[in-house]
Write a protein that holds these residues in place. Sequence first.
Motif, PDB file in Angstrom:
ATOM      1  N   LEU A 359       0.675  -1.323  -0.040  1.00  0.00           N
ATOM      2  CA  LEU A 359       0.042   0.046  -0.002  1.00  0.00           C
ATOM      3  C   LEU A 359       0.901   1.194  -0.016  1.00  0.00           C
ATOM      4  CD1 LEU A 359      -2.827   1.131   0.050  1.00  0.00           C
ATOM      5  CD2 LEU A 359      -2.662   1.161   2.603  1.00  0.00           C
ATOM      6  N   SER A 363       0.921   3.832  -3.068  1.00  0.00           N
ATOM      7  CA  SER A 363       0.594   5.118  -2.764  1.00  0.00           C
ATOM      8  C   SER A 363       1.747   6.279  -3.006  1.00  0.00           C
ATOM      9  CB  SER A 363       0.238   5.256  -1.394  1.00  0.00           C
ATOM     10  OG  SER A 363      -0.652   4.604  -0.736  1.00  0.00           O
ATOM     11  N   ILE A 399      -7.133   6.293  -9.354  1.00  0.00           N
ATOM     12  CA  ILE A 399      -6.631   5.892  -7.944  1.00  0.00           C
ATOM     13  C   ILE A 399      -7.910   5.169  -7.361  1.00  0.00           C
ATOM     14  CG2 ILE A 399      -6.271   6.916  -5.637  1.00  0.00           C
ATOM     15  CD1 ILE A 399      -4.928   9.238  -7.377  1.00  0.00           C
TER      16      ILE A 399
END
Length: 612
Positions: A359, A363, A399
């Motif tokens: 993650l 990100s 996203i």
Amino acid sequence: MKFNFFYIIVIVFFNYSFGQQSEDLEKIDSLKQLVANIKLQDSSSIAETHYAIAEYYRKTTPLTDSAFYYYHKAEKIFKQLKAKYQLALTLYGVAVIQKNEKDFIGSEVTSIEALSLLESLNGTDDVLIRKAFIYNNLGIVFKELEQYDESIKYHEKALKLKEKLKGDNKESIDISKNNLANTYKNAEQFDLAIDYYIQILENKELINQNPGFYALVLDNYAHTLYLSKRHSQLPELYLKALKISDSIKYKGYNSIIINQHLAEYYNDKGNKELARYYAYIAKDISEKYHNDDLLKSLLLLSKIEEGEVAAKHLKSYISLNDSLQKNERSIRNKFARIRFETNQIERENIQIAKERLWLLVISVIIIIASFLLYLVIRQRNKNKELQFIQEQQAANEEIYNLMLSQNEKIEEARALEKKRISEELHDGVLGRLFGTRLSLDSLNMSTSDEAIRTRNQYINELKTIEEDIRKVSHELNTDFVSGSGFIDIIETLVETQATVYNLVYHLEHDGIINWDEVSNKNKIHIYRIIQESLHNIYKHAGATKVDISFKLKNNVIWLTLIDDGVGFDVNKTKSGIGLKNMNSRIKEINGIMDITSRKSIGTTVTMQVPIT
């Protein structure tokens, strides 16, 4: 070989803060908080901290599950570090807990594993004394299993090791002699038992150095004289032991046994008044502990008293016995859950760490890509603000889609489960409910006998549907993971023996066998038969492979062992001690054994054991 300085600090902190008899849970919590705040340098220090906490729980508190939990945490780290000595000490602690909770087979397996680790180390004094402790634990385990020859063998090994050690080991040697004498007493070899007790009691300083142990040995000696019908020194020896025991600070536990022996002696002599007196004293003291000694006191009173009073004590005995057995099973199940839950938590933590890393990477990539895209659009299209907003929106949607994809598999699994439950309820339960309701409506206005019978049939059908609904509910709430059991012990035995004997093995077991229904006696004999068979395969067959299987047929367990060894003439080898032992064990549990063998092909051993 020894634990480092940090371990010593933890042990000193335990003793200084609490004292040997403290069971103050608030102080224990304070200690754990202190240990958590210490900045540990490496995995070894963490493992040694877990071991120190486990030792404290085992030796000074009744919280055996907490001790087991910290031993298990220490065990996992010591295995990773390949720290054989520390791992052996940890396994010894686990074996002692298993013995105390009457998991004797588990304690035996764990003790053997600890011994195998110590055997690979140099024979220093530290290693030898730890081996002696493990031999002593095995001696007690086999005494409780009433396998006295094995118990005597291990106690003698412990005694020989202690006698080899340098320094003053008199106290430790006397403890081994007392344990050995107790085994001889239980085996009804009274002369040998008396000889060892006398050796201990000849030490004139013992009564001053360790009066509690002196009273214990003196009582054991007196009880052996009683059992061997030598009553000339009784009850004076019992009374002397009781007087010494009552004179020391922590007198309660030893006094229970002595009072029980006095009650037994006077009851045998027909003096009911004194028998009752000492039996009730033993009961009153043992009520503080609520353990096997209270059980013995209640049984003794049921024999001494008469009529309703005797029946009352017998009823209390049965109730307490059931309670203790349930508690022992609960403790063993809790140990299994601790092993499973600790491993599960570690796997979940690893998975969470991986997910967080991914993650973070995603990100960072998205943020960098968005920032670069923003700069490019700003530099090229300063006057095209609307176009910039649209492109930014597209990036945001991308996203969002990436975030949705993270949950896709989870949602898919949920959807499949919902669909299954929906189909189960719609196609099965609701359809039957609808049909039953229509049928009952058609009979609602009729009062004939036929209608009443038919309505009863439909009511029974509704009960069946109710059970189906309950079954679906049970399936939704049942954990699919089960705790370890007897088959795990067999797997450990086969894996260990196969490794030692250099055998390739295949173990197959029928999942429908409910091992909880099989008695401990049958399990022990099955365990021993497999152990003896593997030994025979290694010693005589010259095999490289063995197949072992458990099957359930008509409520009978079929155990089959097949090897690819040299084979033998079955008719000529029936007199071998190994086969005699196996036949003896099979007869003991009302089983049947059949052996077929062909030279240069191999041997097949088939056993049938009733499940009850």
